[in-house]
Motif scaffolding. Structure first.
Motif, PDB file in Angstrom:
ATOM      1  N   ALA A  59       0.837  -1.195   0.000  1.00  0.00           N
ATOM      2  CA  ALA A  59       0.000   0.000   0.000  1.00  0.00           C
ATOM      3  C   ALA A  59       0.874   1.248   0.000  1.00  0.00           C
ATOM      4  O   ALA A  59       1.723   1.421   0.871  1.00  0.00           O
ATOM      5  N   GLY A  60       0.689   2.107  -0.987  1.00  0.00           N
ATOM      6  CA  GLY A  60       1.466   3.331  -1.081  1.00  0.00           C
ATOM      7  C   GLY A  60       2.953   3.096  -1.215  1.00  0.00           C
ATOM      8  O   GLY A  60       3.747   3.973  -0.905  1.00  0.00           O
ATOM      9  N   ASN A  61       3.325   1.891  -1.648  1.00  0.00           N
ATOM     10  CA  ASN A  61       4.735   1.493  -1.754  1.00  0.00           C
ATOM     11  C   ASN A  61       5.460   1.658  -0.412  1.00  0.00           C
ATOM     12  O   ASN A  61       6.644   1.973  -0.361  1.00  0.00           O
ATOM     13  N   SER A  62       4.725   1.420   0.672  1.00  0.00           N
ATOM     14  CA  SER A  62       5.301   1.605   2.012  1.00  0.00           C
ATOM     15  C   SER A  62       6.302   0.513   2.386  1.00  0.00           C
ATOM     16  O   SER A  62       7.155   0.723   3.251  1.00  0.00           O
ATOM     17  N   GLN A  63       6.185  -0.663   1.752  1.00  0.00           N
ATOM     18  CA  GLN A  63       7.104  -1.784   1.999  1.00  0.00           C
ATOM     19  C   GLN A  63       7.304  -2.024   3.507  1.00  0.00           C
ATOM     20  O   GLN A  63       8.435  -2.008   4.005  1.00  0.00           O
ATOM     21  N   PRO A  64       6.205  -2.281   4.233  1.00  0.00           N
ATOM     22  CA  PRO A  64       6.283  -2.358   5.698  1.00  0.00           C
ATOM     23  C   PRO A  64       6.726  -3.718   6.210  1.00  0.00           C
ATOM     24  O   PRO A  64       6.045  -4.365   7.007  1.00  0.00           O
ATOM     25  N   TRP A  65       7.872  -4.182   5.768  1.00  0.00           N
ATOM     26  CA  TRP A  65       8.353  -5.506   6.165  1.00  0.00           C
ATOM     27  C   TRP A  65       9.847  -5.473   6.437  1.00  0.00           C
ATOM     28  O   TRP A  65      10.577  -4.598   5.965  1.00  0.00           O
ATOM     29  N   ALA A  66      10.278  -6.421   7.221  1.00  0.00           N
ATOM     30  CA  ALA A  66      11.702  -6.643   7.472  1.00  0.00           C
ATOM     31  C   ALA A  66      11.871  -8.109   7.818  1.00  0.00           C
ATOM     32  O   ALA A  66      10.892  -8.790   8.188  1.00  0.00           O
ATOM     33  N   PHE A  67      13.096  -8.611   7.718  1.00  0.00           N
ATOM     34  CA  PHE A  67      13.342 -10.034   7.920  1.00  0.00           C
ATOM     35  C   PHE A  67      14.592 -10.249   8.766  1.00  0.00           C
ATOM     36  O   PHE A  67      15.592  -9.560   8.581  1.00  0.00           O
ATOM     37  N   ILE A  68      14.507 -11.199   9.673  1.00  0.00           N
ATOM     38  CA  ILE A  68      15.682 -11.668  10.410  1.00  0.00           C
ATOM     39  C   ILE A  68      16.048 -13.009   9.785  1.00  0.00           C
ATOM     40  O   ILE A  68      15.268 -13.963   9.856  1.00  0.00           O
ATOM     41  N   VAL A  69      17.196 -13.070   9.138  1.00  0.00           N
ATOM     42  CA  VAL A  69      17.558 -14.238   8.326  1.00  0.00           C
ATOM     43  C   VAL A  69      18.680 -15.023   8.997  1.00  0.00           C
ATOM     44  O   VAL A  69      19.764 -14.496   9.248  1.00  0.00           O
ATOM     45  N   GLY A  70      18.397 -16.283   9.289  1.00  0.00           N
ATOM     46  CA  GLY A  70      19.402 -17.174   9.850  1.00  0.00           C
ATOM     47  C   GLY A  70      19.723 -18.295   8.887  1.00  0.00           C
ATOM     48  O   GLY A  70      18.816 -19.018   8.453  1.00  0.00           O
ATOM     49  N   CYS A  71      20.992 -18.428   8.519  1.00  0.00           N
ATOM     50  CA  CYS A  71      21.448 -19.561   7.705  1.00  0.00           C
ATOM     51  C   CYS A  71      21.917 -20.662   8.653  1.00  0.00           C
ATOM     52  O   CYS A  71      22.661 -20.373   9.600  1.00  0.00           O
ATOM     53  N   ARG A  72      21.497 -21.896   8.405  1.00  0.00           N
ATOM     54  CA  ARG A  72      21.813 -22.987   9.320  1.00  0.00           C
ATOM     55  C   ARG A  72      23.316 -23.025   9.607  1.00  0.00           C
ATOM     56  O   ARG A  72      24.138 -23.007   8.699  1.00  0.00           O
ATOM     57  N   GLY A  73      23.644 -22.991  10.892  1.00  0.00           N
ATOM     58  CA  GLY A  73      25.027 -23.012  11.312  1.00  0.00           C
ATOM     59  C   GLY A  73      25.538 -21.664  11.769  1.00  0.00           C
ATOM     60  O   GLY A  73      26.552 -21.600  12.464  1.00  0.00           O
ATOM     61  N   ASP A  74      24.843 -20.573  11.404  1.00  0.00           N
ATOM     62  CA  ASP A  74      25.333 -19.272  11.851  1.00  0.00           C
ATOM     63  C   ASP A  74      24.682 -18.869  13.177  1.00  0.00           C
ATOM     64  O   ASP A  74      23.751 -19.521  13.666  1.00  0.00           O
TER      65      ASP A  74
END
Length: 198
Positions: A59-74
């Protein structure tokens, strides 16, 4: 309201025909609960998955997201795993990636909605990521079986952001086969049931 109790075989045939017209990435998508613990997602794969999410509509190009990314082993993966519920801890850690999906819910230090569509938009971003995973020969399972408050505290997520769901992405385990067409686990409501009023 349509009567779905009769003519089910004709309806099933029509539905099967429609399924055949779906793009293969949609038709073959499934959510495994067993991942190949030897497979590791590459940095390029991970960046491409996030790029797919980045290009989702909002909506409105608000891009209201974020991600916590874990790669196995880190370290991030280990910190995510310790907040899994008992049910998801049996299968999710073997996925190459564990991702916590965050929605920007409020304006900082207020209870004003940043975007009333933030969770909807996050869902679209995760759906984009899911289909990109499928295109890479991977699979994704979205889930909510984790300690949301504990995870937010672990990563110092501010109150105006919400840890909404998690996604496990990896190579499906070779042992269990993907559900076949017609498998009850892939049943969907009849198309007419999606139209309002019925």
């Amino acid at each position: 309201m349509p009567d779905h109790s009769s003519g089910n075989s004709a309806e099933t045939r029509a539905q099967d025909s429609a399924d055949d017209r779906l793009h293969p990435l949609l038709r073959t998508r499934w959510s495994p609960m067993s991942f190949d613990a030897e497979h590791r997602s590459t940095r390029q794969e991970t960046e491409l998955l996030l790029e797919a999410a980045r290009w989702a509509p909002s909506a409105g190009n608000s891009q209201p997201w974020a991600f916590i990314v874990g790669c196995r082993g880190d370290d991030t993966h280990q910190r995510l795993v310790k907040h899994l519920a008992r049910s998801s801890s049996r299968w999710a850690p073997s996925a190459g990636l564990l991702i916590a999906n965050l929605a920007h819910r409020y304006v900082e230090d207020t209870d004003w909605e940043y975007s009333e569509f933030s969770q909807y938009d996050l869902g679209q971003a995760v759906a984009h990521m899911t289909i990109q995973a499928q295109a890479l020969g991977l699979a994704a399972r979205q889930f909510r079986a984790f300690d949301r408050d504990g995870l937010a505290a672990e990563f110092a997520v501010p109150d105006h952001w919400e840890v909404t769901t998690m996604t496990a992405i990896g190579k499906p385990d070779a042992a269990p086969a993907a559900p076949a067409v017609g498998d009850s686990s892939r049943d969907r409501r009849p198309l007419l049931d999606l139209l309002w009023p019925h």
